[in-house]
Motif scaffolding. Sequence first.
Motif, PDB file in Angstrom:
ATOM      1  N   THR A 248       1.107  -0.855  -0.237  1.00  0.00           N
ATOM      2  CA  THR A 248       0.174   0.261  -0.054  1.00  0.00           C
ATOM      3  C   THR A 248       1.024   1.390  -0.035  1.00  0.00           C
ATOM      4  OG1 THR A 248      -0.050  -0.201   2.397  1.00  0.00           O
ATOM      5  CG2 THR A 248      -1.628  -0.996   0.926  1.00  0.00           C
ATOM      6  N   GLY A 327      -5.380   4.980   1.402  1.00  0.00           N
ATOM      7  CA  GLY A 327      -5.247   4.949   0.409  1.00  0.00           C
ATOM      8  C   GLY A 327      -4.085   3.797  -0.714  1.00  0.00           C
ATOM      9  N   THR A 346      -7.348  16.055  -1.958  1.00  0.00           N
ATOM     10  CA  THR A 346      -7.759  15.235  -2.251  1.00  0.00           C
ATOM     11  C   THR A 346      -7.062  15.572  -3.534  1.00  0.00           C
ATOM     12  OG1 THR A 346      -9.540  14.916  -1.171  1.00  0.00           O
ATOM     13  CG2 THR A 346      -9.544  14.449  -3.569  1.00  0.00           C
ATOM     14  N   TRP A 394       0.234   8.979  -7.165  1.00  0.00           N
ATOM     15  CA  TRP A 394      -0.873   8.553  -6.783  1.00  0.00           C
ATOM     16  C   TRP A 394      -2.502   8.949  -7.827  1.00  0.00           C
ATOM     17  CZ3 TRP A 394      -2.176  10.172  -1.568  1.00  0.00           C
ATOM     18  CH2 TRP A 394      -0.065  10.544  -0.759  1.00  0.00           C
ATOM     19  N   GLN A 398      -7.326   9.752  -4.186  1.00  0.00           N
ATOM     20  CA  GLN A 398      -7.427   9.603  -2.861  1.00  0.00           C
ATOM     21  C   GLN A 398      -6.547  11.088  -1.726  1.00  0.00           C
ATOM     22  OE1 GLN A 398      -3.097   7.607  -4.585  1.00  0.00           O
ATOM     23  NE2 GLN A 398      -4.239   5.522  -3.991  1.00  0.00           N
TER      24      GLN A 398
END
Length: 582
Positions: A248, A327, A346, A394, A398
């Motif tokens: 992760t 995330g 965000t 990313w 997220q």
Amino acid sequence: MGNSLWTGISGLTASSSQLDVISNNIANVNTIGYKSSKIFFADVLSQSVSGGSSGTMQIGRGVSVSQILTQFGSGSFETTSSGTDVAIDGDGFFMVNDRDGATYYTRAGAFTISSEGYLIDTNGYKVQGYNLLNGGTSVVGDIALQNVQSSPSASTNFSTGVNLDAEAAAGSAFNSAQTVYDSLGGEHTLNIAFNKTEDNGYWNVVATLDGETATTQSATGLQFDSNGALANTYTSAPSRTVTHLGGTGSLSDISIDQPLQLAATPSAVTLTYNGAAWAVTANGGLAAMTVSGDGTTCNINVNGASGNDMTLTGIWTTGQTVTFEIGAAPTVNTVSADYLSGIRLTRGATDDNWTITDNGLNTGATVTRSGTNLLLDLTGDGTTDMTVPFAGVWSQGQQLVFTSSATLATPGDISLTFGALPNGATIGTGNTITWDLVGDTSLPVTDYASASVIRALNNDGYASGILKSLSVDNQGYINGFFSNGKTVNIAQLVLANFDNPWGLKRMGSNCFGETVASGQAITNAPGTSGMGELKSNSLEMSNTDIATEFINMITAQKAYQANARVITTTDQMLSELMNIKR
């Protein structure tokens, strides 16, 4: 019969001497500090006409001057426009030295400053006293005022009297700036930025000196009660260190310099430490989530499979919680911030498209992308308040969440420490300056429902200054007023007195000299040990009483006329005696 001639002559001489004294008194009626004289007479030793010792057969032989005494009673005071004109209200004499160093004593206090910078009288004699600048001295000497300058003093304490608008929206900002001084007298701008973080009376404070943020603050915010009075100070703590393991990615090493009071922040997952173990108190929809660990480590398994998916590290105590969102594969390295307030960022469709989806009550906050950094402007003033370096992959949607917590404390003075100043100067003590927030000398900080406004500013530092004017107080202190607004005691006049002032010798030019009869001078400060106090902007005039002198003049004239008649009468009697032979 011949004795009467000599007796009359002695009367003429005495009356003539009396008129000399009277004329001198009247001539000096406008002389500053002049002390009038009074003549005293005594009869001459009598002659016995019987040749015996009996006092019933004595004839006087006239009059002589026995004493001429100075009358040391005070004269009237004349008001002047010069601050260095001084009169003595009571006993004592000013001390002055001539060019040879001889000391004289005077009541004439018309003083000025010579071209060499010394305090002098009308004769050019140097006035004596204590010089107090540059360490001072208890030795009486010439009062020197040349090159007098007020040395600078570094600001060690400051106070800010402000009202912060209780009705302002969360995220509102207000600045209070004032000039402070370093040890060299250099000016610096000390700014206190107040940022409202929540609607229940919380205001964050950030101190800057010439734009440089304080390296440490003993408190980072103020909390007010329902009456608008200061109830607490608080210190905000940064977010916990969060590390994502496994596939992760990771979120690590988040450091906050000056975090704000935590505002309400949305949460997906909340974990609580009970002093021995961790528990999932909100799983954010991840029903299979499990946790394990202790007071320094929390291991998280997101989907119940083997191994750990995320580890939280830090020092935890009973009842503390951590809230975060999970995330995929993001990495956040060192985060540096001036202050923080529950910010949620965000990601949009691209790495350049980040938005603030929760501003933590910083309503003016904005975020921009610059290289590998996200730049946050929390107040909307165009300056970067927080820099977030990030790396990794990313995806859209997220989020990054930054929070902080606050520890309340009883209000007290706040210490602010700044970095090094130019030219080796320092401010405060070791570049730490104290905000005088509470106590009798502090200026009040309030949170009333009226516009934010600065009511007063104060600090104890000042720059160097040059001498602008002089004044003398009743204790003889010569006060200098300088261009930096400071009033400093430069010197102090000293008075002298004598056991027998009538034994002093008149030296002319309003001066007296010490004699064996007067005794040695006793010196003390004005207003002490029987010395009179001083009156500035005043001069003591002559104590000659013209009315009395006129009366004395009349009596001296009549006495002179009467004695002259004695002589003429005796002359007539002698003429008659000479005519007997005819």
